[in-house]
Design an enzyme around this catalytic site. Sequence first.
Site, PDB file in Angstrom:
ATOM      1  CG  ASP A  79       5.135   0.459  -2.931  1.00 48.53           C
ATOM      2  OD1 ASP A  79       4.008   0.767  -2.487  1.00 48.53           O
ATOM      3  OD2 ASP A  79       6.014   1.300  -3.198  1.00 48.53           O
ATOM      4  CG  HIS A 134      -4.377  -2.629   0.954  1.00 47.78           C
ATOM      5  ND1 HIS A 134      -3.085  -2.394   0.537  1.00 47.78           N
ATOM      6  CD2 HIS A 134      -4.800  -1.479   1.552  1.00 47.78           C
ATOM      7  CE1 HIS A 134      -2.737  -1.154   0.876  1.00 47.78           C
ATOM      8  NE2 HIS A 134      -3.760  -0.584   1.473  1.00 47.78           N
ATOM      9  CG  LEU A 155       7.590 -20.559   2.712  1.00 51.35           C
ATOM     10  CD1 LEU A 155       8.882 -20.110   2.019  1.00 51.35           C
ATOM     11  CD2 LEU A 155       6.382 -20.058   1.916  1.00 51.35           C
TER      12      LEU A 155
HETATM   13  C1  FPP Z   1       1.931  -1.017  -0.111  1.00 53.29           C
HETATM   14  O1  FPP Z   1       1.106  -0.528  -1.149  1.00 53.29           O
HETATM   15  C2  FPP Z   1       1.265  -2.111   0.575  1.00 53.29           C
HETATM   16  C3  FPP Z   1       1.028  -2.179   1.913  1.00 53.29           C
HETATM   17  C4  FPP Z   1       1.410  -1.123   2.857  1.00 53.29           C
HETATM   18  C5  FPP Z   1       0.297  -3.314   2.507  1.00 53.29           C
HETATM   19  C6  FPP Z   1       0.632  -4.656   1.973  1.00 53.29           C
HETATM   20  C7  FPP Z   1      -0.455  -5.579   2.345  1.00 53.29           C
HETATM   21  C8  FPP Z   1      -0.937  -6.583   1.565  1.00 53.29           C
HETATM   22  C9  FPP Z   1      -0.369  -6.936   0.272  1.00 53.29           C
HETATM   23  C10 FPP Z   1      -2.107  -7.413   1.984  1.00 53.29           C
HETATM   24  C11 FPP Z   1      -2.031  -8.051   3.313  1.00 53.29           C
HETATM   25  C12 FPP Z   1      -0.898  -8.975   3.478  1.00 53.29           C
HETATM   26  C13 FPP Z   1      -0.872 -10.004   4.338  1.00 53.29           C
HETATM   27  C14 FPP Z   1       0.376 -10.776   4.481  1.00 53.29           C
HETATM   28  C15 FPP Z   1      -2.028 -10.424   5.115  1.00 53.29           C
HETATM   29  P1  FPP Z   1       0.592   0.976  -1.077  1.00 53.29           P
HETATM   30  O2  FPP Z   1      -0.748   0.971  -0.425  1.00 53.29           O
HETATM   31  O3  FPP Z   1       1.613   1.830  -0.436  1.00 53.29           O
HETATM   32  O4  FPP Z   1       0.449   1.343  -2.599  1.00 53.29           O
HETATM   33  P2  FPP Z   1       0.690   2.800  -3.258  1.00 53.29           P
HETATM   34  O5  FPP Z   1       2.149   3.126  -3.067  1.00 53.29           O
HETATM   35  O6  FPP Z   1       0.333   2.568  -4.685  1.00 53.29           O
HETATM   36  O7  FPP Z   1      -0.229   3.748  -2.570  1.00 53.29           O
END
Ligand code: FPP
Length: 247
Positions: free
Chosen positions: A22, A39, A133
């Site tokens: 997050d 991201h 893994l």
């Molecule tokens: C939450 O941060 C993150 C996500 C919903 C997406 C996670 C994806 C990645 C780390 C990249 C792709 C991963 C793979 C495995 C290919 P948020 O956007 O909710 O952050 P915020 O709470 O600060 O808005």
Amino acid sequence: MAIASNLVDKDRLPRHVAIIMDGNGRWAKKRGLPRVAGHKVGLESVRAMVKACTEFGIPYLTLYAFSSENWRRPSSEVGFLMRLLEIYLKRELKELDDNGVRINAIGRLEGLPASARRQLALSRRSTAKNSGLTLTLALNYGGRRDILDGVLLAAKAIAKGKLKAGQLNEEVFSGLLQTGKLPDPDLVIRTSGELRLSNFLLWQSAYAEVFFTSTLWPDFRKPQFIEALKDFSQRERRFGDIAPVKR
Ligand code: FPP
């Protein structure tokens, strides 16, 4: 025996680490960048975790990459995340395979775009025999849905006479969940300072140690992971007993 950093006891490492990644959006906002930039950099943290788990010999890593609630985001962001998943799987398949990583996925995969599904199926197929893994990507995943689907499977099996109601215990039920072949997570990490489980592995995390950190996901790399492992290694896991239990 100590691991590379000399900070964590190798005998007290978790077998299964699950991460709620997050804070990508906030990371980007702080820098005046579009959310998707967070991201993109967050993907570097994914790479770092896969590398670290392989290095430390942690056999299971599960990443909450897209929740069943994430569809509420703007379609451009959802589209970007799906493309990022595809790019990651396409570009890194060979390296992951060479490192013995077995790619796995949980969630309602039928809800993902067809091209992402195809790439995921190909990645799973071609790494199925690896013994390093197990990297599980939770995609369009929701813990309550997972439990409900398990209940429906149990009900069907009972109705068909394949399972007796009296045989349904915690172990049998665990096997009916999407994580059926994985051990329960020992350590759940959530970045970005939020103190919630957000519908992630609800049944499976019953006895997990939870580590919350204010570090935003794109900044969560090996040193921060070592901090979490160090913290985990110092916890007493009692599983309801009065004395520590070694599992
Ligand atoms: C939450 O941060 C993150 C996500 C919903 C997406 C996670 C994806 C990645 C780390 C990249 C792709 C991963 C793979 C495995 C290919 P948020 O956007 O909710 O952050 P915020 O709470 O600060 O808005």
